[in-house]
Design an enzyme around this catalytic site. Structure first.
Site, PDB file in Angstrom:
ATOM      1  CB  SER A 220      -0.947   0.014   1.213  1.00  0.00           C
ATOM      2  OG  SER A 220      -2.077  -0.789   0.960  1.00  0.00           O
TER       3      SER A 220
ATOM      4  CE  LYS B 244      -4.598   1.798  -0.703  1.00  0.00           C
ATOM      5  NZ  LYS B 244      -3.905   0.562  -0.336  1.00  0.00           N
TER       6      LYS B 244
ATOM      7  CB  SER C  89      -4.246   1.673   3.918  1.00  0.00           C
ATOM      8  OG  SER C  89      -3.430   1.270   2.851  1.00  0.00           O
TER       9      SER C  89
END
Length: 447
Positions: free
Chosen positions: A70, A73, A134
């Site tokens: 993640s 991101k 997230s």
């Protein structure tokens, strides 16, 4: 002494001389590299950056590509911020939810807030869910809003990575999930495809998020917030970054004063990862750890890096604005009331230096050839402060591992004083003198 003994004697003497040269030219930062190795960072790769000057204080396998999970991101966040600043989006822009974003958001084994297809969310709703919690579905919805499809958005991610100097980055989606998780929704790559980035590239991205869009930190530093859009009961979003001050006593073992970002990541393939940043009294550090073995270990290793940066280094000035460059010859000036001009630094520079050591900084000056005539001279008039080149930190005596960006180790070189042009009468007589000197030289060459 016979010939063989003399040969042996000279060989030993030569070897001693070479060793002495090697030891004599060792960088004062050799001990820094050794000290860095003793940190024993338990991660597949890691890097520590001084944000203020881009100096690399520690690195381990920093160019090796790994799945970032993640931490992907961060690029999605960067592109959302870019769209906001270019007025393509506002925080209140409405976003519809595709079947792709909906299906992924319903899987609570991933980090998610469940999204509805019959509800329109604001950019702020989705961005906060992505940056704090997230949320994968939220990231996908934002990617589709900006790119029209996630495939287009992934192309934009890769284009932006190149512009930011992320030389090895390769994105295939906006969330950091692997294709094995996305199934039929995967845009690029095979069934086992995943985003791939290095710790160095992630540090560059983090640097640009902070520098270009510092307001991103005002969201990434939120420890807990309720998600209320489109739900009957608020969903508590607990930030996965346990180093943030403001958590309760159950997270006290991880909190670190001054931490305000930036992004965690975890998948089975990537392990536990974290891109962290901390600011203490205006001194900001950025760290990346990839592939640690547990949730807590990524924060423990980050703490080790932060402690190292704050406790083992001191800031020292190596150049001052308008300071004459040590050891640099003056540059000849043609048609000037002075025959030469001294060179000075055009701005100040400081380095983080291991405690107890000198900076050892040395500079190599490169002049702008367009400023010089065919004889390598400046043409008068020369203005004080006029840039005529740049100074680069010489390798092996200025920093432990170099700088994150190549331009971070350059300083403008300027004229230290003004040199006015000679009057037309002086220039005329100089021209006449040069003319006759040329004639005499030609005549002399014939006899």
């Amino acid at each position: 002494m016979n010939f063989s003994k003399r040969l042996h004697h000279y060989a030993v003497t030569g070897l001693i001389f070479i060793l002495a040269l090697i030891l004599g030219f060792q960088s004062p930062f050799a001990s820094t590299a050794k000290a860095a190795d003793t940190l024993g960072i338990q991660a597949k790769s890691a890097i520590l950056i001084d944000y203020n000057n881009g100096q690399i204080l520690y690195e381990k396998n920093a160019d090796q590509l790994y799945p970032p999970a993640s931490m992907t991101k961060m690029m999605t966040e960067y592109l959302v911020m870019q769209a906001l600043h270019s007025k393509k989006l506002t925080w209140d822009t409405k976003v519809s939810i595709s079947d792709y974003a909906y299906q992924i958001s319903q899987n609570r084994t991933y980090s998610n807030v469940p999204l509805r297809k019959d509800y329109q969310y604001t950019v702020r709703d989705l961005y906060e869910a992505m940056a704090i919690y997230s949320a994968n579905g939220a990231a996908i919805a934002l990617a589709e809003k900006i790119g029209g499809s996630e495939k287009n958005f992934a192309n934009l991610m890769n284009q932006t990575a190149k512009k930011l100097g992320m030389t090895n980055a390769h994105y295939i989606n906006s969330s950091g999930l692997e294709n094995a998780d996305l199934g039929k929704f995967a845009s690029y790559g095979g069934s086992n495809g995943a985003n791939e980035l290095s710790a160095r590239d992630l540090a560059k991205l983090a640097y640009h998020v902070i520098k270009d869009y510092p307001e991103a930190l005002s969201i990434s530093k939120i420890p807990v917030k309720n998600f209320t859009a489109g739900v009957d009961t608020p969903i508590q979003m607990v930030n996965w970054n346990y180093m943030l001050p403001g958590f309760g006593s159950n997270m006290k073992q991880y909190t670190y004063e001054g931490v305000d970002g930036l992004k965690t990541g975890h998948t089975d393939l990537a392990g536990y990862c974290f891109t962290g940043t901390v600011n203490r009294n205006g001194h900001r550090l950025i760290s990346v750890v990839m592939g640690t073995s547990s949730d807590g270990q990524r924060f423990d290793q980050t703490k080790t890096l932060f402690d190292y940066g704050y406790q083992q280094f001191s800031e020292k000035a190596v150049a001052q604005n308008d300071q004459l460059i040590p050891g640099q010859k003056a540059i000849d000036v043609h048609n000037g009331q002075a025959g030469s001009v001294k060179l000075a630094f055009g701005k100040s520079m400081s380095l983080m230096v291991p405690n107890g050591e000198n900076s050892g900084a040395a500079f190599h000056v490169t002049l702008d050839r367009s400023k010089l005539n065919k004889n390598g001279q400046l043409e008068a008039p020369v203005k004080k402060g006029e840039q005529i080149g740049y100074a680069t930190l010489a390798a092996g005596g200025s920093t432990a591992y170099g700088h994150l960006f190549s331009n971070d180790n350059k300083i403008p070189v300027v004229a230290a004083e003004q040199v006015d042009q000679n009057s037309w009468i002086v220039r005329m007589f100089q021209g006449i003198g040069s003319f006759f000197a040329g004639i005499f030289s030609w005549i002399a060459s014939r006899f």
